[in-house]
Write a protein that holds these residues in place. Structure first.
Motif, mmCIF file in Angstrom:
data_model
loop_
_atom_site.group_PDB
_atom_site.id
_atom_site.type_symbol
_atom_site.label_atom_id
_atom_site.label_comp_id
_atom_site.label_asym_id
_atom_site.label_seq_id
_atom_site.Cartn_x
_atom_site.Cartn_y
_atom_site.Cartn_z
ATOM 1 N N LYS A 122 0.818 -1.220 0.000
ATOM 2 C CA LYS A 122 0.000 0.000 0.000
ATOM 3 C C LYS A 122 0.848 1.265 0.000
ATOM 4 C CE LYS A 122 -3.888 -2.168 2.416
ATOM 5 N NZ LYS A 122 -4.697 -2.208 3.667
ATOM 6 N N GLN A 123 2.170 1.096 0.086
ATOM 7 C CA GLN A 123 3.096 2.231 0.147
ATOM 8 C C GLN A 123 2.700 3.171 1.281
ATOM 9 O OE1 GLN A 123 3.185 3.899 -3.842
ATOM 10 N NE2 GLN A 123 4.692 2.400 -4.502
ATOM 11 N N GLN A 124 2.584 2.573 2.469
ATOM 12 C CA GLN A 124 2.245 3.327 3.665
ATOM 13 C C GLN A 124 3.378 3.222 4.685
ATOM 14 O OE1 GLN A 124 -1.542 1.620 4.905
ATOM 15 N NE2 GLN A 124 -2.661 3.230 3.820
ATOM 16 N N LYS A 125 3.346 4.087 5.672
ATOM 17 C CA LYS A 125 4.302 3.980 6.771
ATOM 18 C C LYS A 125 3.643 3.233 7.921
ATOM 19 C CE LYS A 125 3.211 8.640 8.518
ATOM 20 N NZ LYS A 125 3.766 9.975 8.840
ATOM 21 N N ILE A 126 4.474 2.655 8.776
ATOM 22 C CA ILE A 126 3.968 1.817 9.856
ATOM 23 C C ILE A 126 4.780 2.081 11.122
ATOM 24 C CG2 ILE A 126 5.471 -0.102 9.152
ATOM 25 C CD1 ILE A 126 3.281 -2.012 10.099
ATOM 26 N N ARG A 127 4.095 2.043 12.245
ATOM 27 C CA ARG A 127 4.741 2.269 13.544
ATOM 28 C C ARG A 127 5.093 0.921 14.149
ATOM 29 N NH1 ARG A 127 3.099 2.664 18.940
ATOM 30 N NH2 ARG A 127 4.118 4.300 20.182
ATOM 31 N N ILE A 128 6.381 0.719 14.437
ATOM 32 C CA ILE A 128 6.838 -0.559 14.987
ATOM 33 C C ILE A 128 7.558 -0.318 16.318
ATOM 34 C CG2 ILE A 128 7.062 -1.690 12.750
ATOM 35 C CD1 ILE A 128 10.081 -1.124 12.860
ATOM 36 N N SER A 161 13.697 5.093 7.786
ATOM 37 C CA SER A 161 13.461 5.346 9.205
ATOM 38 C C SER A 161 13.270 6.840 9.422
ATOM 39 C CB SER A 161 14.645 4.840 10.035
ATOM 40 O OG SER A 161 14.547 5.316 11.369
ATOM 41 N N TYR A 162 12.086 7.211 9.881
ATOM 42 C CA TYR A 162 11.831 8.623 10.164
ATOM 43 C C TYR A 162 12.579 9.060 11.420
ATOM 44 C CZ TYR A 162 8.265 8.469 6.560
ATOM 45 O OH TYR A 162 7.623 8.330 5.355
ATOM 46 N N LYS A 163 12.894 8.115 12.280
ATOM 47 C CA LYS A 163 13.657 8.416 13.499
ATOM 48 C C LYS A 163 15.091 8.789 13.161
ATOM 49 C CE LYS A 163 15.136 6.217 17.839
ATOM 50 N NZ LYS A 163 15.030 4.983 18.670
ATOM 51 N N ARG A 164 15.688 8.060 12.222
ATOM 52 C CA ARG A 164 17.082 8.290 11.853
ATOM 53 C C ARG A 164 17.241 9.206 10.645
ATOM 54 N NH1 ARG A 164 19.846 6.666 16.303
ATOM 55 N NH2 ARG A 164 19.145 4.598 16.990
ATOM 56 N N GLY A 165 16.159 9.353 9.880
ATOM 57 C CA GLY A 165 16.236 10.182 8.690
ATOM 58 C C GLY A 165 17.054 9.559 7.581
ATOM 59 N N GLU A 166 17.010 8.222 7.493
ATOM 60 C CA GLU A 166 17.777 7.511 6.471
ATOM 61 C C GLU A 166 17.192 6.123 6.256
ATOM 62 O OE1 GLU A 166 21.702 7.261 8.063
ATOM 63 O OE2 GLU A 166 21.181 5.718 9.534
ATOM 64 N N TYR A 167 17.602 5.487 5.154
ATOM 65 C CA TYR A 167 17.189 4.110 4.902
ATOM 66 C C TYR A 167 18.058 3.167 5.729
ATOM 67 C CZ TYR A 167 14.092 5.240 1.021
ATOM 68 O OH TYR A 167 13.055 5.709 0.261
ATOM 69 N N ARG A 168 17.398 2.115 6.251
ATOM 70 C CA ARG A 168 18.115 1.104 7.029
ATOM 71 C C ARG A 168 17.545 -0.278 6.718
ATOM 72 N NH1 ARG A 168 20.321 2.646 12.951
ATOM 73 N NH2 ARG A 168 21.556 4.460 12.318
ATOM 74 N N ASN A 169 18.341 -1.298 7.057
ATOM 75 C CA ASN A 169 17.875 -2.676 6.970
ATOM 76 C C ASN A 169 17.420 -3.112 8.363
ATOM 77 O OD1 ASN A 169 18.706 -2.697 4.265
ATOM 78 N ND2 ASN A 169 20.739 -3.441 4.816
ATOM 79 N N PHE A 170 16.206 -3.617 8.456
ATOM 80 C CA PHE A 170 15.633 -4.009 9.739
ATOM 81 C C PHE A 170 15.414 -5.522 9.776
ATOM 82 C CE2 PHE A 170 14.482 0.411 9.242
ATOM 83 C CZ PHE A 170 14.556 0.943 10.516
ATOM 84 N N HIS A 171 15.475 -6.079 10.990
ATOM 85 C CA HIS A 171 15.225 -7.501 11.192
ATOM 86 C C HIS A 171 13.830 -7.662 11.797
ATOM 87 C CE1 HIS A 171 15.697 -11.675 11.961
ATOM 88 N NE2 HIS A 171 17.014 -11.689 11.821
ATOM 89 N N PRO A 172 12.906 -8.362 11.111
ATOM 90 C CA PRO A 172 11.535 -8.489 11.619
ATOM 91 C C PRO A 172 11.442 -9.120 13.009
ATOM 92 C CG PRO A 172 11.650 -9.197 9.330
ATOM 93 C CD PRO A 172 13.062 -8.989 9.789
ATOM 94 N N ALA A 173 12.404 -10.007 13.348
ATOM 95 C CA ALA A 173 12.350 -10.682 14.653
ATOM 96 C C ALA A 173 12.546 -9.697 15.803
ATOM 97 C CB ALA A 173 13.408 -11.780 14.722
ATOM 98 N N ARG A 174 13.061 -8.529 15.522
ATOM 99 C CA ARG A 174 13.301 -7.535 16.579
ATOM 100 C C ARG A 174 12.101 -6.625 16.791
ATOM 101 N NH1 ARG A 174 19.416 -6.155 14.408
ATOM 102 N NH2 ARG A 174 20.183 -8.301 14.610
ATOM 103 N N ILE A 175 11.026 -6.897 16.070
ATOM 104 C CA ILE A 175 9.785 -6.142 16.232
ATOM 105 C C ILE A 175 8.891 -6.861 17.228
ATOM 106 C CG2 ILE A 175 7.704 -5.313 15.074
ATOM 107 C CD1 ILE A 175 9.308 -5.113 12.507
ATOM 108 N N ASN A 176 8.314 -6.133 18.148
ATOM 109 C CA ASN A 176 7.377 -6.721 19.103
ATOM 110 C C ASN A 176 6.112 -7.143 18.361
ATOM 111 O OD1 ASN A 176 5.662 -7.408 21.164
ATOM 112 N ND2 ASN A 176 5.653 -5.397 22.149
#
Length: 267
Positions: A122-128, A161-176
């Motif tokens: 959907k090209q949306q942002k999500i809060r994790i 990442s809006y927190k960092r202001g840059e693109y990052r690679n994230f690991h899904p297992a680290r999401i609650n």
């Protein structure tokens, strides 16, 4: 007839035959009946189908061995991964201890995957709620996922990442996984992902600490066709490449000579 003309099940059997000829140098009908649980008649049919695909240097039947033997100039009809190769070279019986190390089981929570996929589609942002492995902090943040990526063992996802202001690679297992996963429309499209669209050309050589004999072995093992081994990957995946190939580990057998970055052409 080509491999693509065959049904999936027979195509897999013919690929197995191809690996037997390529890596064992010999194949018997029993190889197929034992591996796939098919009849001798079906195995004979598979051999005929395979031989029909070979235009030159076809395997020939050896009456003494009661097997087909690959030509010295045999050319495989398909490439093989190391796992494919091990699958035909392993001679351990079913009741023996495995001859291969178990792969680390990396769990991906299905619910997390589905909400991330939904955000990407959907090209949306999500809060994790994401746990940092460096600080140990679990904090909510908004990200705009763009794609899933795979490092050979684990699935990650690329996101702004809006927190960092840059693109990052994230690991899904680290999401609650118990998080609410609030989603929202993008106020503005995320910036262009320069690292993702840039290509890193990495040139490798055997480590300088190796003897000439050891270096020759490394060149054979990694399939060097010239003085340097050339690898092309996305710049955003360089970290995973270094870790997967163990380039920064003590005693690494390969070392980087140089890395050339090709930036994307933007209109």
């Amino acid at each position: 007839m080509t491999l693509d003309d065959l049904k999936h099940a027979q195509r897999q059997r013919l690929l197995f035959l191809d690996r037997c000829f390529t890596w064992r140098g010999v194949a018997r009908r029993r190889d197929l009946t034992d591996r796939f649980g098919i009849s001798i008649a079906q195995a004979a049919n598979d051999f005929r189908a395979y031989l029909s695909l070979i235009t030159q240097n076809a395997p020939e039947y050896d009456a003494h061995l009661k097997a087909y033997v690959a030509s010295p100039d045999h050319q495989p009809i398909a490439a093989s991964s190391m796992l494919d190769v091990f699958g035909v070279l392993d001679t351990a019986s079913d009741d023996a201890l495995p001859a291969a190390l178990p792969r680390a089981k990396r769990w991906l929570e299905p619910h997390v995957a589905t909400v991330l996929y939904d955000a990407i589609s959907k090209q949306q942002k999500i809060r994790i709620a994401y746990t940092s492995m460096s600080s140990g902090e679990t904090a909510p943040q908004w990200v705009a996922p763009t794609r899933f990526i795979f490092d050979g063992e684990s699935i990650h996802f690329r996101a702004y990442s809006y927190k960092r202001g840059e693109y990052r690679n994230f690991h899904p297992a680290r999401i609650n996984p118990e998080d609410e996963f609030q989603m929202d429309e993008l106020d503005t499209p995320p910036p262009f992902d320069m690292e993702w669209h840039s290509i890193s050309t990495i040139w490798l050589r055997p480590s300088a600490r190796l003897t000439s004999s050891q270096a020759a072995v490394v060149r054979r093992e990694f399939g060097f066709s010239s003085d340097l081994l050339r690898i092309e990957i996305r710049q955003a995946l360089e970290f995973y490449f270094d870790r997967r190939w163990g380039l920064n580990e003590p005693g690494a057998r390969l070392e980087k000579v140089k890395t050339e970055t090709t930036l994307p052409q933007r209109n």
